[in-house]
Design a protein around this motif. Structure first.
Motif, mmCIF file in Angstrom:
data_model
loop_
_atom_site.group_PDB
_atom_site.id
_atom_site.type_symbol
_atom_site.label_atom_id
_atom_site.label_comp_id
_atom_site.label_asym_id
_atom_site.label_seq_id
_atom_site.Cartn_x
_atom_site.Cartn_y
_atom_site.Cartn_z
ATOM 1 N N UNK A 190 -35.518 -63.212 -80.275
ATOM 2 C CA UNK A 190 -35.788 -64.854 -79.912
ATOM 3 C C UNK A 190 -36.414 -64.696 -78.767
ATOM 4 N N UNK A 191 -38.133 -65.310 -78.663
ATOM 5 C CA UNK A 191 -38.400 -65.325 -77.121
ATOM 6 C C UNK A 191 -37.606 -66.288 -76.613
ATOM 7 N N UNK A 192 -36.918 -66.022 -74.834
ATOM 8 C CA UNK A 192 -36.581 -67.213 -73.971
ATOM 9 C C UNK A 192 -36.902 -68.180 -73.947
ATOM 10 N N UNK A 193 -38.540 -68.273 -74.098
ATOM 11 C CA UNK A 193 -39.853 -69.417 -74.291
ATOM 12 C C UNK A 193 -38.682 -70.868 -74.874
ATOM 13 N N UNK A 194 -38.613 -70.146 -76.528
ATOM 14 C CA UNK A 194 -38.507 -70.679 -77.609
ATOM 15 C C UNK A 194 -36.841 -71.147 -77.197
ATOM 16 N N UNK A 195 -35.660 -70.626 -76.638
ATOM 17 C CA UNK A 195 -35.043 -71.848 -75.851
ATOM 18 C C UNK A 195 -35.307 -72.708 -75.537
ATOM 19 N N UNK A 196 -36.607 -72.410 -74.102
ATOM 20 C CA UNK A 196 -36.137 -73.362 -73.071
ATOM 21 C C UNK A 196 -37.373 -74.354 -73.687
ATOM 22 N N UNK A 197 -37.823 -74.373 -75.016
ATOM 23 C CA UNK A 197 -39.008 -75.078 -75.527
ATOM 24 C C UNK A 197 -37.501 -76.453 -76.023
#
Length: 293
Positions: free
Chosen positions: A163-170
């Motif tokens: 799960x990429x952190x960028x996905x959570x940040x988005x």
């Protein structure tokens, strides 16, 4: 037009032999379960019975009402246990995978510590009987197997790597709360690991007999595995009594080996049915979590 690539025959041969190696034990259990006890004692296990004898299944069917009730208890405990266990395990694993969680290391050490040390059988028993008072209830069969530190770390590793952190940040930038991110984004992307851990938990609940031995006295709440184990112990006891009673004459033979194998056939059915439905998620796990460039 590109020519169709041919499959390596050695790979087909290897997979065929491997599949046969997986099927043969199952077939052996089936044949022994329908063989006579005298035949097993005289000739040992065989992949093909000389005579078909269903006395083991007839012995089990004498207690068919209790077996069906135990099936219902085990199915209920397994389904509820797997669902609740997946929710708790995934929630804790997701929390541990978040680098911005302030108590991540302390909580991770707490989970890891439980993998190395346990309180022992007596404190385990006292907690559920003296404090939680769940003896002789279905909760006694569900609560002890709800969470495993090993499963938490497997799921945490999946969340960290897939799960990429960028996905959570988005999601947070778009206004999604932590709960919305968890339920709408994290869980749908985690079906492969959820299926894997769910299968582990399913097998653990389905094969559990010791919990019933410790906490359950009510026969209506016996799990399937415990009931079958108790049936086998009763058959062995009757065999020993018969041998003592007829020590000076011909021994009376109880079909112990065939009963043991018939019990395995009765108990293994749901596991065989569940695995094919989860298999596709294992394959999907090779690609889930990939990030497009």
């Amino acid at each position: 037009m590109m020519a169709k690539q041919r499959t390596n025959p050695f790979i087909l041969l290897f997979l065929s032999l491997f599949s046969l190696a997986c099927i043969l034990p199952f077939w052996l259990v089936l044949t022994v379960s329908i063989s006579s006890e005298n035949e097993i004692t005289r000739d040992g296990y065989s992949f093909w019975p000389k005579t078909v004898d269903l006395v083991a299944y007839q012995y089990l069917m004498q207690d068919s009402g209790n077996i069906l009730r135990a099936y219902g208890v085990t199915i209920f405990v397994t389904v509820v246990g797997v669902i609740v266990s997946l929710f708790i395990t995934s929630a804790m694993a997701y929390t541990l995978s978040r680098s911005d969680f302030p108590y991540r290391n302390a909580l991770g050490f707490y989970v890891f510590f439980t993998m190395l040390f346990s309180g022992g059988l007596l404190p385990w028993y006292l907690v559920y009987t003296r404090f939680l008072h769940v003896q002789d209830t279905l909760l006694a069969l569900i609560l002890p197997g709800l969470i495993s530190g090993f499963n938490v770390f497997i799921m945490r590793t999946f969340f960290t790597n897939s799960i990429p952190p960028s996905l959570i940040d988005s999601a947070q930038i778009d206004g999604a709360s932590e709960y919305r991110t968890y339920f709408s984004i994290i869980l749908p992307l985690s079906l492969p690991v959820m299926a894997t851990i769910g299968l582990f938990t399913f097998v653990s609940y389905w094969n559990d007999w010791f919990t019933s031995l410790v906490f359950i006295n009510n026969e209506k709440l016996y799990s399937l595995q415990y009931l079958l184990n108790k049936t086998l112990m009763n058959a062995a006891f009757l065999q020993s009594i018969a041998n003592k009673a007829y020590s000076n004459t011909a021994n009376v033979t109880q079909p112990l080996e065939s009963i043991r194998m018939a019990m395995a056939m009765v108990a293994i059915g749901p596991l065989v049915l569940v695995f094919p439905f989860l298999q596709k998620y294992f394959v999907k796990g090779l690609t889930v979590g990939a990030v497009k460039g």
